[in-house]
Structures are given as C-alpha cells and as structure tokens.
Design an enzyme around this catalytic site. Structure first.
Site, mmCIF file in Angstrom:
data_model
loop_
_atom_site.group_PDB
_atom_site.id
_atom_site.type_symbol
_atom_site.label_atom_id
_atom_site.label_comp_id
_atom_site.label_asym_id
_atom_site.label_seq_id
_atom_site.Cartn_x
_atom_site.Cartn_y
_atom_site.Cartn_z
ATOM 1 N N SER A 146 76.272 58.880 21.455
ATOM 2 C CA SER A 146 77.143 58.171 20.521
ATOM 3 C C SER A 146 78.374 59.043 20.324
ATOM 4 O O SER A 146 78.344 60.253 20.589
ATOM 5 C CB SER A 146 76.428 57.994 19.175
ATOM 6 O OG SER A 146 77.326 57.636 18.149
ATOM 7 N N TYR A 159 70.758 60.597 12.370
ATOM 8 C CA TYR A 159 71.316 60.045 13.599
ATOM 9 C C TYR A 159 72.269 61.044 14.251
ATOM 10 O O TYR A 159 72.188 61.317 15.456
ATOM 11 C CB TYR A 159 72.049 58.742 13.274
ATOM 12 C CG TYR A 159 72.600 57.997 14.469
ATOM 13 C CD1 TYR A 159 71.761 57.234 15.277
ATOM 14 C CD2 TYR A 159 73.962 58.022 14.758
ATOM 15 C CE1 TYR A 159 72.271 56.523 16.354
ATOM 16 C CE2 TYR A 159 74.473 57.319 15.834
ATOM 17 C CZ TYR A 159 73.614 56.573 16.624
ATOM 18 O OH TYR A 159 74.132 55.877 17.696
#
Length: 268
Positions: A146, A159
């Site tokens: 990401s 995350y």
C-alpha cells in the site's frame, strides 16, 4: 523464467474474489498463465473470477484461505500448485485494514491485521518459494502492500505497521531468493476503486480527487498491469523494489493526499 519447455506457467493470487486480486488473476490469464484463486468469505466472487480466467482460455482452480489461521492457511498454496501442476508466480494480495484510533485499538484486532497482512504473506511466500526452488527454473513473488508501506495514516496503525513490515520483508526475500532465480517485489497501491474503498464497479474517470495529482482514484486493472509486468519476463532484472501505483499521491508529501477537496495546492 519460462518454465520447462512445453509447460504452462501458473500463478496463485490470494484474495482474488474481487478488486485488485480479481483484476490480477484475469490479467495473468490474458498473459497466458493458469491461475489459482483464493477467497476468504466470498466464494461466489471467487467463482466469478475463475469464470473470467477460463473465458481467457486458461485453467482456474479455487481454494478457500483464512489467513487468521496460520500456518495452515498456506496449505491452500500447495493445493492450488498441485491442481495446476506447478507455481511460477505468487501474488500476495489478500489483506484487511482498520479505521480505529491508536488509543482505542484492541489487541485481537491488531493481531488479526498483522497475521493477514504480514505473517500470512510470509508463510505463503515460503510455500511458493520452496516449490519454485524444487521446480528449478526460478519464479516471481509480488507482495501487494500500500502507499501506507511508505507513509502513515491516522486510524490505521496496525495496517501501516503490517504493510511497512511487508515492504521490508519483500527486500529480505529478494536478497535471499535471488540465488534461485526468484524475484520478489512489492506493489504499493494508492486509492483504488475496489470494495475495500467502497467503490466497486465505479468509473474512476467520473470521480474527482483534487488531492491526487492525476485527479482521480485508480482502477484495479491499472494495478494488475504493474503486477503482470513484475510477474513476466520483462522484469527479469527487477527485484527488491516497491512500485507505487498511486496517481502521484506519495509525491504530495506535506500537501497531503486523496482527502483534499480543492486544487489550491496546484498554485504557489
């Protein structure tokens, strides 16, 4: 890294029931690979992906994978490789996130994100690499991270920690697996129109994102195209790299990113 003469290359794509995973499975099939598909909750979605792979003229195999159950979840990689006859490409795409302030995080939720987004790809990567080594003709591993591999986000502590860890894990894997002809790279998407961002089947050209230099979210197929490149012969000398697919979002730095509501940053 073309496999033995007369063999068809095969890929395993985790979390391929929708979004980036589905787009990647279909793109790899269009590139001539048979594709193994994993799913966690959406079997119907996985079967729809498999149908698209078969429409592209390639074989498809489907297995359920629950990356909160480790190391057993990685058995799905072995089962898919057995069904397809080999594994030449692993795309670690399955992931989960949070939107919880740091002070309110529950330990069980943190552990779930770390297992799914970091430990799961590690274990799946081991299984796939071991098979690639036995096959003897190299391979490709692509870890989908990401932009938050590189930059933090409020409310996403587990995350960001997991994706940042996966980015460095990618680099270690690249160093250690290079002698076997296995390349390992990361792809770091920005805001992509997928179910995870609440934008499934959205035409990205109709969505305005002033805070992204290209002015819109990305399409899952745009991420899949980069994954397909890294999975193919054209990327034979590329390893240990992280490829941002974010419309320029990371370049914004202190200008912030996709949540901006005006173009005022474009003028001094």
């Amino acid at each position: 890294m073309n496999g033995q003469p007369g063999t068809t290359r095969a890929a395993v794509v985790t979390g391929a029931d929708s979004g980036i995973g589905r787009a990647t499975a279909v793109r790899l099939a269009q590139e001539g690979l048979d594709v193994g598909i994993t799913w966690h909750q959406d079997r119907e979605g996985a079967e729809a992906t498999a149908a698209e792979v078969r429409d592209a003229g390639r074989r498809a195999a489907v297995q359920r994978m629950d990356l909160t159950v480790l190391p057993e979840a990685a058995d799905a990689v072995d089962r898919l490789a057995e069904e397809l006859g080999r594994v030449d490409v692993l795309v670690n795409n399955a992931g989960v996130g949070t939107a919880v302030p740091f002070l309110e995080l529950e330990l069980d939720d943190v552990r779930e994100v770390i297992d799914v987004d970091l430990v799961g790809p590690l274990v799946c990567g081991q299984r796939a690499a071991q098979r690639m080594i036995r096959q003897g003709d190299g391979g490709r591993i692509v870890n989908v991270t990401s932009v938050h591999e590189h930059q933090p986000r409020v409310g996403a502590a587990p995350y960001c920690a997991a994706k940042g860890g996966l980015g460095l894990l990618t680099q270690v894997m690249a160093l250690e697996l290079a002698e076997y002809g296995i390349t390992v790279n990361a792809v770091a998407p920005g805001e992509i129109a997928t179910p995870m961002t609440g934008q499934e089947d959205v035409d990205v050209l109709t969505v305005r994102r002033p805070g992204v230099p290209l002015g819109r979210p990305g399409d899952a197929r745009e991420v899949a195209a980069v994954i397909a490149f890294l999975s193919g012969p054209g990327a034979s000398y590329v390893t240990g790299a992280s490829w941002s697919v974010d419309g320029g979002m990371l370049r914004m730095g202190p200008h912030a990113g996709s949540h901006l509501e005006s173009d005022s940053w474009r003028r001094p």
